[in-house]
Design a protein around this motif. Structure first.
Motif, PDB file in Angstrom:
ATOM      1  N   MET A 194       0.815  -1.207   0.000  1.00  0.00           N
ATOM      2  CA  MET A 194       0.000   0.000   0.000  1.00  0.00           C
ATOM      3  C   MET A 194       0.856   1.266   0.000  1.00  0.00           C
ATOM      4  N   GLU A 195       2.119   1.141   0.435  1.00  0.00           N
ATOM      5  CA  GLU A 195       3.041   2.269   0.388  1.00  0.00           C
ATOM      6  C   GLU A 195       3.661   2.440  -0.994  1.00  0.00           C
ATOM      7  N   ARG A 198      -1.567   2.418  -4.884  1.00  0.00           N
ATOM      8  CA  ARG A 198      -2.925   2.404  -4.352  1.00  0.00           C
ATOM      9  C   ARG A 198      -3.849   1.731  -5.360  1.00  0.00           C
ATOM     10  N   ARG A 204     -10.578  -2.344  -5.953  1.00  0.00           N
ATOM     11  CA  ARG A 204     -11.148  -2.439  -4.610  1.00  0.00           C
ATOM     12  C   ARG A 204     -12.469  -3.213  -4.638  1.00  0.00           C
TER      13      ARG A 204
END
Length: 318
Positions: A194-195, A198, A204
């Motif tokens: 996630m770093e 995204r 999602r």
């Protein structure tokens, strides 16, 4: 006008009680009396005053938090790293960090022999075709979806073993903790990626759908046959190892930019400060290989007619 009349009448009614309660030396008025007085005063207050009182003051907010902390006695201890700098992560602690064993054999494969093994293997291969068609060479997004899926089986298996242990009044041989460790480790993989990137809105949405189906399917499958459930996860982890191997190839070839490693990954895997994304993918691949071994091992235990509690779990085997 009627509201003010009612408020005045209420004040006249409770005033003797307020005076008598406050007349005793060193005594405070009862809580319910104070509550009535506050409500009565607010009834006859002007609109402007009511608005001012409704706004919390800036100084009141810290005091309220401090009172809550003091009341419950809950306060986070000050944790520092080995070099004395403050620990900056609340999602894991320094004693949760470790150095991954990257020397593990990433090419190991469980050859399906029984009918159950072949069904598990074909099921995973079918899922692999669908995921490759959707993500192609977009490795980081593939990894994001992969980790949201990989973190489910350990949690479901650990939960069911926990309930079984409670029902039967017996120990689990450490397998509850081992499976929950696996789930937490997979979740940390997700937090790391996630770093880096995204997920898009449709990715999602795909995660929601896949996770909903997988959780319920694995829940039922584990109840029916833990042997089959662990074998499926073993093959899923084999595919994860393959995916991260392809990711490493593109990083080495320059097809994917080898950016600096996220800070959370450096602290979680005890990597050097100058570590890169390639180093992160290498340790995550090693984790997946360890999870592969654990789940194939668990399935073999069931294949031999034993229960997991009969064989000590490989705790700490990331």
């Amino acid at each position: 006008m009627s509201t003010r009349v009612v408020g005045s009448a209420l004040l006249r009614r409770i005033r003797p009680h307020l005076l008598s309660a406050a007349s005793g030396a060193g005594r405070e008025p009862p809580a319910y009396t104070l509550l009535l007085s506050v409500r009565a005063a607010s009834t006859i207050a002007s609109p402007a005053k009511k608005e001012d009182e409704a706004k919390p003051s800036a100084a009141a907010t810290p005091n309220e938090g401090k009172l809550v902390s003091n009341y419950w006695g809950i306060e986070r201890s000050q944790i520092a790293k080995a070099d004395g700098t403050p620990w900056r992560w609340s999602c894991f602690q320094p004693w949760d960090a470790y150095k991954a064993d990257t020397s593990i054999d990433v090419k190991k494969h469980h050859v399906p022999t029984t009918l159950l093994d072949k069904i598990a293997y074909r099921t995973v291969k079918t899922l692999r075709v669908a995921s490759d068609a959707f993500f192609q060479r977009r490795h980081v997004y593939h990894a994001l979806l992969l980790e949201t899926v990989a973190a489910v089986p350990g949690m479901v298996g650990g939960m069911l073993l926990h309930l079984r242990s409670l029902r039967r009044f017996e120990h689990s041989g450490g397998w509850i903790r081992a499976l929950l460790e696996e789930a937490e480790n997979e979740r940390m993989h997700l937090m790391t990626f996630m770093e880096v990137a995204r997920p898009r809105w449709y990715e999602r949405a795909l995660v929601l759908a896949v996770q909903g189906v997988l959780f319920n399917a694995y829940f039922v499958g584990y109840l029916v046959s833990p042997k089959f459930a662990h074998r499926v996860v073993g093959y899923l982890e084999e595919e994860a190892v393959y995916s991260y191997t392809e990711y490493l190839k593109d990083l080495e070839a320059g097809a994917v930019e080898n950016v600096p490693a996220p800070a959370i990954a450096i602290d979680y895997w005890c990597l050097p400060p100058d570590a890169t994304l390639k180093d992160v993918v290498a340790v995550i691949r090693a984790d997946e290989a360890h999870h592969r071994d654990v789940n194939h091992f668990a399935s073999d235990i069931h294949c031999q007619g034993m229960e997991l509690k009969d064989t000590p779990a490989p705790l700490g085997y990331h």
